[in-house]
Design a protein around this motif. Structure first.
Motif, mmCIF file in Angstrom:
data_model
loop_
_atom_site.group_PDB
_atom_site.id
_atom_site.type_symbol
_atom_site.label_atom_id
_atom_site.label_comp_id
_atom_site.label_asym_id
_atom_site.label_seq_id
_atom_site.Cartn_x
_atom_site.Cartn_y
_atom_site.Cartn_z
ATOM 1 N N PRO A 47 0.826 -1.221 0.000
ATOM 2 C CA PRO A 47 0.000 0.000 0.000
ATOM 3 C C PRO A 47 0.860 1.270 0.000
ATOM 4 N N GLU A 50 1.581 3.001 5.291
ATOM 5 C CA GLU A 50 1.492 1.972 6.311
ATOM 6 C C GLU A 50 2.062 2.567 7.596
ATOM 7 N N ASP A 72 -3.614 8.009 11.682
ATOM 8 C CA ASP A 72 -4.709 7.166 11.218
ATOM 9 C C ASP A 72 -5.885 7.293 12.180
ATOM 10 N N LEU B 14 -5.909 -1.511 4.516
ATOM 11 C CA LEU B 14 -4.753 -1.402 3.612
ATOM 12 C C LEU B 14 -4.134 -2.781 3.458
ATOM 13 N N GLU B 111 -3.645 5.417 -7.847
ATOM 14 C CA GLU B 111 -4.120 4.970 -6.540
ATOM 15 C C GLU B 111 -4.855 6.108 -5.845
ATOM 16 N N LEU B 113 -6.625 7.131 -1.862
ATOM 17 C CA LEU B 113 -6.566 6.772 -0.455
ATOM 18 C C LEU B 113 -7.732 7.436 0.250
ATOM 19 N N GLU B 123 -11.921 -1.381 1.758
ATOM 20 C CA GLU B 123 -10.559 -1.004 1.366
ATOM 21 C C GLU B 123 -10.399 0.516 1.473
ATOM 22 N N ARG B 124 -9.290 0.935 2.024
ATOM 23 C CA ARG B 124 -9.028 2.373 2.099
ATOM 24 C C ARG B 124 -8.098 2.833 0.980
ATOM 25 N N GLN B 125 -7.531 1.891 0.249
ATOM 26 C CA GLN B 125 -6.750 2.255 -0.933
ATOM 27 C C GLN B 125 -7.144 1.341 -2.078
#
Lengths: 377, 377
Positions: A47, A50, A72, B14, B111, B113, B123-125
């Protein structure tokens, strides 16, 4: 005016790629990956963000001051946007693919973001394309990676390619073997970074002479290795030299046309490498095309070697792509059939008086007229 | 154990894509882009992050609560990571390509986010692939985009495809024409979001009956359009209906095999669209494959229509790729020659006792042995 507006719209070091550059970059990246995966490297995709700790492990320590940090809201932990993919690939190898057979060959591409650019690469975002070979200490592994990087660069059309080899662990091994620490070490390192052989030689001792010799031997490998072979290195520096000689011998067989140079005291950007490292350049092109070298996977302590190519440098190093052929298709034309024949079609959204003029206005090279494709003058 | 460790290593939502998924996703994305660019759409590539205000302009307003914000240490201004590419492509069209001829056709992938996932897409990405057609109000433009989206999905192997049409500006036009505001409007909107026709009809007035009819007519376009045609809409809602009928007629010609449905009161996720919108689904696959519709370019007020496909849903909707053929090449074998013949090679890094066993251990399907490629039993 538009340029000034654009500058105001995007932060410094961040850019839009427009046609034809965006498409060209994509083609370059896919061709580079095709070259890499043909050597058995399998794609992985970590991703964009992270946990910070994961990104900074092992070789990732180099990124401490260049990652953007994010809180986050889900986990209330600090995440970061990657500034480099290698630490992520190492994490995947050690954790997700811990039980995959070794040597493990992984390929990747992805965007990276950096808090600030540097002098040679003011861009704060670019795409990396690379591969990592994990679980082997063999010089053949280093040679495979360096040759693959060179073949990939040549395969996408890079000319004037050179590979510059470095031994970032050599100087530390020498200094340690001679018990040089603290201010004395810092002084020597400064002289080394300036390639100031006279300051080094002026110490008048063995280590000073040896470091001066190392500075002076930098250049094409043929003459450099001859001089390097004659140096009386401490035992702790022997593995570095032995690997260098073995890898150069293999590279001569694998990529005989690629000039190799060596700068044995180069350390910048290689602070977290654990052995033979290298940089790819193209004559006359600003910034390096790519770089790589030996490291240890943080989570498993496995030996590894890898290379990363930078899309922005590759794009700068290559001539612009050939003009794309596009055919304008007026209402009633069978655009689908033309696409089947391999044409890029631009379909009219309504009737036009002069199809040829409209095709020209839209930047098409051809027009569908009188039941045939006709070139625009 | 590895899974638990993995969960601890990456934030929720992620993921790493591993072999063969990462390579499969790349192939899907490139095939989708090849389909899009064959229709004359040219690739652009905006940066991952830019100033917050740019990302939130126009249709970007939908992203206010889902972008990650970053302070730019260089400019001391707030930047954000994109949650969607469409606002960026609109910015490029209006500013960088302000003087390019219209209609302007742009393609992209990248991509995105998001701060939090949603129920259907945790899913966050994920990667978006899409295109925008800027500068035309013609229904032919809507039809081109929807047909292109459907053809692209079919072209990469999606089965059970359906396109669900929506008219997110229809209900607001109806309510406005009837002077319904405040609490009364909120009450109707809640009933509409629940598709509760009985509550709507119970109002006993014209607007209630009409909204109930709109809820009830949702379904396959053939029957829906017949009912829709008979409704006595206010004049302000006529353009929406006229566009719907024109676009459906064109889609029947362009993609006759793709089932079309309509849900005229659907608004979720289309809050910032300015007209006909749509969602692509594949039967039995969680989450939408893609979505798009009409909008206005914020900086230029040009009419535009576009579509975005989501790589994670596409990957879920497709069968896994065929196993890749890989040949293990012991020391002394000519791996370069095999690659020229189209093989993926996995080169030995040193001598092995049993080449066949080593090939098997490394997951190869073939081995180079006795001067020939031999299949592993």
């Amino acid at each position: 005016m538009q340029d000034a507006l654009h500058a105001a719209l995007l932060p410094q070091g961040l850019h839009d790629l427009l046609p034809p550059d965006a498409g060209h970059e994509a083609v370059i990246v896919e061709r580079a990956l095709a070259s890499i995966t043909a050597h058995g490297y399998e794609r992985v995709k970590p991703p964009l963000v992270e946990y910070e700790a994961g990104l900074l492990a092992g070789v990732g320590a180099a990124d401490r001051d260049r990652i953007f940090r994010l809180l986050d809201p889900v986990t209330q932990r600090t995440m970061a946007v990657r500034a480099d993919l290698t630490p992520q690939i190492a994490r995947i190898a050690a954790v997700r693919l811990a039980h995959a057979p070794r040597p493990l060959r992984l390929a990747y591409t992805g965007e990276v973001l950096r808090v600030v650019g540097d002098q040679l690469r003011p861009e704060r975002q670019f795409r990396q394309v690379g591969c990592e070979l994990i679980g082997s200490l063999e010089p053949t592994a280093d040679a495979e990676i360096i040759a693959l990087a060179a073949e990939t660069a040549l395969g996408i059309g890079i000319t004037g390619l050179t590979v510059d080899l470095a031994l970032p662990t050599l100087v530390p091994a020498l200094l340690e073997a001679h018990g040089i620490t603290g201010a004395a070490r810092a002084e020597l390192e400064t002289a080394l970074d300036r390639r100031d052989a006279s300051v080094l030689a002026a110490r008048g001792d063995e280590v000073g002479r040896m470091l001066a010799d190392l500075v002076n031997l930098a250049g094409p490998v043929d003459s450099a290795l001859k001089q390097f072979a004659s140096l009386a290195l401490p035992a702790s520096a022997e593995p570095d030299r032995a690997r260098l000689f073995a890898v150069v011998a293999q590279l001569r067989g694998r990529v005989p046309a690629v000039p190799l140079t060596i700068d044995p005291v180069e350390r910048r950007g290689f602070e977290f490498q654990t052995g033979l490292s290298f940089t790819l350049f193209a004559r006359g092109v600003r910034g390096e095309l790519g770089r790589g070298g030996r490291y240890r996977v943080a989570a498993s302590n496995e030996p590894a070697v890898g290379v990363t190519l930078f899309s922005d440098s590759l794009l700068r190093a290559l001539p612009p792509p050939a003009r794309t052929l596009r055919v304008f298709v007026p209402v009633g034309g069978d655009a689908a059939k033309l696409r089947e024949q391999g044409w890029i079609t631009v379909a009219a959204l309504g009737p036009v008086d002069d199809a040829r003029a409209e095709a020209k206005r839209l930047g098409c090279t051809h027009v569908w007229i009188d039941a045939a494709v006709s070139e625009i003058a």
